[in-house]
Structures are given as C-alpha cells and as structure tokens.
Write an enzyme that holds these catalytic residues in place. Structure first.
Site, PDB file in Angstrom:
ATOM      1  N   ASP A 167       4.076   7.418  12.486  1.00  0.00           N
ATOM      2  CA  ASP A 167       2.820   6.700  12.618  1.00  0.00           C
ATOM      3  C   ASP A 167       1.788   7.293  11.652  1.00  0.00           C
ATOM      4  OD1 ASP A 167       1.018   4.856  14.124  1.00  0.00           O
ATOM      5  OD2 ASP A 167       0.046   6.731  14.685  1.00  0.00           O
ATOM      6  N   GLU A 177       4.296   4.777   7.873  1.00  0.00           N
ATOM      7  CA  GLU A 177       3.166   4.012   7.354  1.00  0.00           C
ATOM      8  C   GLU A 177       2.480   4.843   6.273  1.00  0.00           C
ATOM      9  OE1 GLU A 177       1.462   1.423  11.022  1.00  0.00           O
ATOM     10  OE2 GLU A 177       1.233   3.589  11.231  1.00  0.00           O
TER      11      GLU A 177
END
Length: 699
Positions: free
Chosen positions: A396, A425
């Site tokens: 994340d 990400e």
C-alpha cells in the site's frame, strides 16, 4: 512557573525552551547522568525563548539525566536525536531476534527501546525486571512452558511508565489488549506444510483483489462461516439457485492469485462484535497478528492463527496463490501506537520544522529508511513467508517506502523455492524522502522485479477524476495512447515508457479504491443507455485481461459490481461492500465471457510476453477505421488480431492478411467458438465490441 524539560536533539546538544530563560543567565548549568557529571562546552542563546547547551562528549541515552541550573533540576529527555544517523548506527539491533522466542522449557522476551531507563516484563500479571544490551534491546528469559501466557512491557521513558504490547507479537487477546506467547507448531492445520504451493510465474499471473469479509458475508453466499477466514475454506458453496460462490467460484473463474486486502491486526472493528462496524483494514496495529474479527473466536489467540492458515491452505489446494496487501507506510493513531510508545519520534518521518510527515493522508508516514523500521518490515515479510507460506505482497502506498528497503524485501523473497509476486502503488507522495530514494513509478528501473499499479492504463481506458472520460466511455478518447498501454507501457515505439520490464505493469481499471467501474460509467456517461454502459464495461475489463503486463481484477468486476455510488467505502458496511452473489447469478453470461478471456490468455503465450524485446517482435498495431483500435500478435502456430470499437456505431474492418480467420471471442457472442469465419479479409465490428480473431499458420 512552567515545568521545564531539556531535550536532547543531537548526541552532544541539549535544547531548553522557556519564556523564563533570562533568570538563568547568571548561572552555569551542570549536567549529570546517573549522578555522574558531564562537562559543558558552551551555552548558545538562540533567542529569548531557546538555549542550546553544548557538551564535550555524547550524552548517554537510556539513563536518568538532568540539567542543574540555578535552583532547578531539569530532566533531559531524547527528542530529535532519535532521528539522527548517529542514533541509528549506535543502536542498530538489526541482527537481534525480537519478540518472544518460545520453547516448552523457557521463553526469551526481547524488545528494542534504547531510550527507556527501565523495562519490566508483565507476564500473567507478574512483574519481572528486564536487562539491557548496549544496542538498546531489553531481554528476559523466563523458565517453564509459557504457551498461552499474556504479556506486556512496562517501559519507563521520559519519566513516565507506560504499558506497551509487543510489536513482534504473533497473536493477541481480543481487540489487541495483550500480547500472547504462541506455540506456533500447534497452529498448523493438517497438510499445511505438505500441500504443494502453486508455482505460478509472474508472466502467467491473473490477480483477483478480494476482501475477506466481503467475499462471503452476503446472505446468498451459501457459506456457513460468513465474513471469516473459514468462509474461504468451505468447498462447493453455492447460491440457492445452485450457482458457485466463494472458493470454488474463484477457482472456476480462472484467476491464479487472490490478493487479500489487509488481514493483519487493524483498528476500528470491535473483534468481539464485528457486525457492528466495518473496515477495509488500512488502519494497521500489529503487523504479525492476523485480524481477530475474521476468526470464529477472537478470544482464543490460537484461533485466528489456525484459521488464517486454513484459509491459505484451501487456496493452495485449489491452485490459487495468496498475495497479502500490507501497509508499511503508516500506522493507525501514531501517538498511541506501540512504536511511538517504545521509541518516541523514531519510527516516523518528520519535516525539518518538527512536523510529522503526512504523505499517506492518515497523519503519519513510517520512516522505512531507518534501520530498525526496515528490520521490522523485513522481519514481517520473512514471518509471513515462513509461518503462513504466502506467495506475494502488495505494498500500500509503496511510493512512501524507500528503494533500499524494497530491494531488501525483493532479495529476501528470492530465497523462497516458489515464485513470490511483489507489487505496489508507486505514487509520488509528499514525504521528506529524496525523490531518487522513493519506490515510485518514476524509479521503476531501480526496482526491477517489483511491479507497480499502472495508473496510465486505468486513466487511458476509462478516465479518472482529473480526466473524466477515457477510451471506452469517451468515443475513443486517447485512441493514440492505446498502443502504449496495451503493450505494458514498456515499448518506446509508442512514446515514453513507464517500465523497462513489461511485467512491472499491473493493469487495472477497478480496485477497492474509488468508484467501481460500473458506478464510474454511470457518473461519466449518465445519458448512455444501460446496454451501452455494460458494453463499455466489457471493453475495459477485456482490455485489462488481454493486454501485455499483469492483469488485476477487482472482486465482482466481472459481474458489474456496484457500491451504489460510494466512492470511498472503507467504513461503509456490508450493505455497500459485500459481494452480491445474487448479481453473480444474474450476470452469469458475462462471467462466462470473462472466464473465456482468462482461458485465452492462458492458452496463447502472445498475450503474456515477458520482455520488451518479445513485445517488439510479436506486437504490432494495425490500420483500422477510427476510433476502432486494432493490433496483431504474431505467434508460432497462429496469428491473433484484436479489435476494440469504443463507439455506438458498427464499423467495417479489414483483417491484416488473407486466409481463414476465425472469430474466437466477442463480448457479443458469449463463449461459442468459433463465432464466425472470414476468407475475404473483411469483417464487421459491432458498437462497443471487443473481438479476437485467430488465423492458424500452415505448417
């Protein structure tokens, strides 16, 4: 008068901030540490409210220290010094085993807190003194079989004692109240270590993003243990109409990997009454502890561990690899986190002015570049690989993590006998880390082997909040960018590339964040008829599956999942977030088409080329009537041509070579194979149609 505190901001510099400094100017400060004097080199009055006291040698940390100035005895507490290179090097305990090391005869407890002046182990309500090493690790060996014992650390820092749970705890009592000693060997389900883990290479991966609770909580799921780890272990579940659900459905769909939203211990859900609240899991508390609300008995510390392992075993038995979504960029409520309580100011990033960094948008960013933060992350990765046999990690907000840490994670994962898939990400977020040290998309060539979410693919295909419409819902908008994204944003023939390695591209148009694709198309194309929006949806999903790179499908995307216009449903409850298995029944034909596309991707290697060189050799754009997009894939035994029409009118297309072309897939024709043939090299493509043609080569 205010209570004065002296702050150690550098190893040999103390800062005092007060409105009453003038009254001390006629006195000379004396520094004592455990009643031993430390000589003062100089006094520097920065301004009327701030004075620096410079020392002739480093001030020892982890001992009671005071400034005696005039009639005052001012305590000295560590502050900015914990973020110095000196502190990181001096108290580097990277090679220590932290947490509890259990055996039936004795258990050793270890915790890193260099700034503590004393630490006690509170085990089963008994208080034991711990010893300190020079690197800041406190330890205590306790004889006897302590399996199931609860424990905490009573840590004295800055003159106050606080109870702290173990950041290396392997399980907890309900709602993270206390750490628990575990005999992990007793938590392995039958066949857990002997079940053969899937060995799917990255080029063959098809990822399905899933939330444990969403997967089975629906009344129509046919699952007994709804919303639990065990719900994803139940075999052959179905709706009342007999349509597959849960684990068997995931196998039938054909995805190779399930990517689970965070299953580590998180905040905001009462583990004893989980039905009263909801969370995606991006509020991390303890990185090595499975979430108790997913267990059938949160009061039993063994239960959550056993049932999490059972779920992973069940996926492996069906040939599905397990990727964990891990949150190493921030913690929930940093002030009350175990990390801030153990070493205040160390685990988090700060700006020069002393403000916390907030690139994560949650109030804090973990300082992954520091040695003991990196150790925590690496130890967590190692633990889930060894103890739970997971097959990958999704990071994340990976752009907040430093490249060196990501390199270390990659090297650790390379030691496993099975392929470990790493993705994250790569957004560039505002945090005080130099741009060339962030694990962002712009630095993708520095983290080869780690894949990144391709937001360019998402935005070109269906638009974003900043662009609104894309190719499928904007009558061919961004047509000129289709060659680049379909070739994994790695081929310089089609403009600036994002990735040197096509397998770094995670292609997606929908995930847990933001609107579902179905809801987005309602927002961007409110005047379109429902049939056209469904076709647009099919084009976007189809492009995701058949493009070069690694496809990621959000759970329920294949049956037009809706969250009823909720853009950020992280705490919105089951009514919004649950997988609606009734809709799975209604949209079974579209599911079959998605299954077929997945099957075609697996059948033909040209859909999953693993190098830019191969893409340049096998992938070629062909001439089409605008705004239709077409490309050809040259195989060994067959050639494949793909056409995508993003407008409401049918078009005449010219196939790229003479011979017998079979139309083997279309979102208009379900799974009938072949759908039609052409000898003349001419064909039609319907409004919002994605069609795949194949021509077998003469051998």
């Amino acid at each position: 008068m205010e209570r004065l505190i002296a702050w150690l901001d550098e190893k040999d510099r103390i800062t005092i901030e007060s409105d009453y400094l003038d009254i001390y100017k006629n006195h000379f400060p004396e520094i004592t540490v455990n009643e031993r004097d430390v000589s003062v080199r100089a006094i520097d009055y920065i301004n009327k409210e701030t004075v620096d006291i410079l020392l002739n040698k480093n001030l020892p940390i982890g001992q009671d220290a005071f400034v005696r100035w005039g009639k005052n005895c001012i305590p000295i507490y560590p502050r900015k010094v914990v973020r110095s290179v000196w502190f990181d090097q001096t108290f580097d305990a990277s090679n220590e085993q932290l947490g509890n090391n259990y055996s039936k005869k004795a258990t050793t407890f270890s915790v890193w807190t260099p700034v503590a002046t004393s630490v006690h182990l509170i085990i089963n309500d008994k208080r034991l003194v711990m010893s300190r090493k020079t690197n800041g690790v406190w330890f205590k060996k306790v004889k006897g079989d302590l399996k199931g014992s609860t424990y905490q650390f009573a840590v004295t820092i800055n003159g106050e004692e606080r109870l702290v749970n173990d950041p290396y705890a392997k399980s907890m009592t309900a709602n993270s109240e206390k750490s628990v000693v575990m005999d992990l060997l007793k938590t392995d389900p039958k066949n857990f270590r002997t079940t053969i883990s899937p060995k799917t290479d990255k080029k063959d991966a098809i990822i399905y993003e899933l939330h444990v609770r969403d997967a089975t909580i629906c009344a129509e799921s046919g699952v007994q243990n709804k919303g639990k780890f065990l719900g994803l272990t139940e075999k052959n579940t179905s709706t009342t109409d007999g349509y597959s659900t849960g684990l068997i459905y995931l196998k039938e769909l054909g995805c190779t990997h399930v990517q689970l939203l965070p299953i580590q211990d998180f905040a905001r859900v009462d583990e004893l009454r989980p039905e009263e609240s909801y969370n995606w899991g991006y509020d991390p508390l303890h990185f090595m502890v499975p979430e108790g609300s997913y267990a059938t008995n949160a009061n039993d510390p063994d239960c959550r561990v056993k049932e999490c392992k059972q779920m992973i075993t069940s996926f492996h038995e069906e040939g599905i690899s397990v990727i964990l979504d891990v949150v190493f960029n921030h913690v929930f409520d940093h002030e009350n986190s175990v990390f801030e309580k153990l070493v205040p100011g160390y685990y988090f990033r700060y700006y020069e002015n002393g403000d916390l960094s907030n690139g994560s948008g949650t109030g804090n960013d973990l300082a992954t570049e520091r040695k003991m933060v990196r150790k925590l992350i690496l130890d967590t990765v190692d633990y889930w690989l060894r103890e739970y046999l997971v097959d990958g990690f999704r990071f994340d907000l990976m752009g907040l993590i430093d490249i060196e840490t990501m390199h270390a994670i990659y090297q650790r994962c390379q030691l496993e006998p099975r392929p470990i898939l790493l993705l994250g990400e790569g957004w560039d977020l505002d945090t005080p880390l130099p741009p060339n040290k962030k694990a962002t998309i712009s630095q993708s060539d520095q983290i080869l082997g780690i894949s990144l979410f391709n937001d360019r693919f998402r935005d070109v295909v269906k638009g974003s909040n900043f662009i609104n419409k894309g190719f499928v819902n904007g009558d061919g908008h961004f047509l000129e960018r289709l060659p680049q994204i379909v070739s994994a944003s790695s081929d310089l023939r089609f403009g600036n590339r994002l990735f040197a390695d096509p397998l770094q591209s995670i292609n997606y148009v929908e995930c847990h964040d933001n609107y579902t694709l179905a809801d987005w198309l309602i927002k961007t194309n409110p005047q379109a008829i429902e049939e056209h929006r469904r076709r647009m949806h099919q084009l976007a999903t189809g492009l995701t599956i058949i493009s070069q790179g690694v496809p990621l499908i959000h759970a329920g995307q294949e049956f037009y999942r809706t969250k009823y216009g909720d853009e950020n449903s992280y705490i919105s409850g089951d009514a919004i977030n649950q997988l609606d298995w009734k809709k799975r029944v209604e949209e079974n034909e579209n599911i079959k088409w998605v299954q077929q596309l997945i099957s075609l991707r697996k059948q033909y290697n040209v859909f999953r080329l693993d190098s830019t060189k191969k893409i340049q050799e096998h992938f070629h754009v062909i001439k089409t009537p605008q705004p239709v997009f077409g490309y050809m894939l040259f195989g060994i035994k067959e050639d494949i041509t793909v056409y995508v029409n993003p407008c409401s009118n049918k078009r005449i297309i010219t196939l790229p070579a003479t011979g017998r072309w079979e139309k083997i897939s279309s979102n208009y024709s379900g799974t009938n194979l072949p759908i039609c043939c052409s000898w003349q090299g001419k064909g039609e493509i319907e409004a919002y149609e994605l069609a795949i043609w194949k021509k077998t080569r003469n051998t």
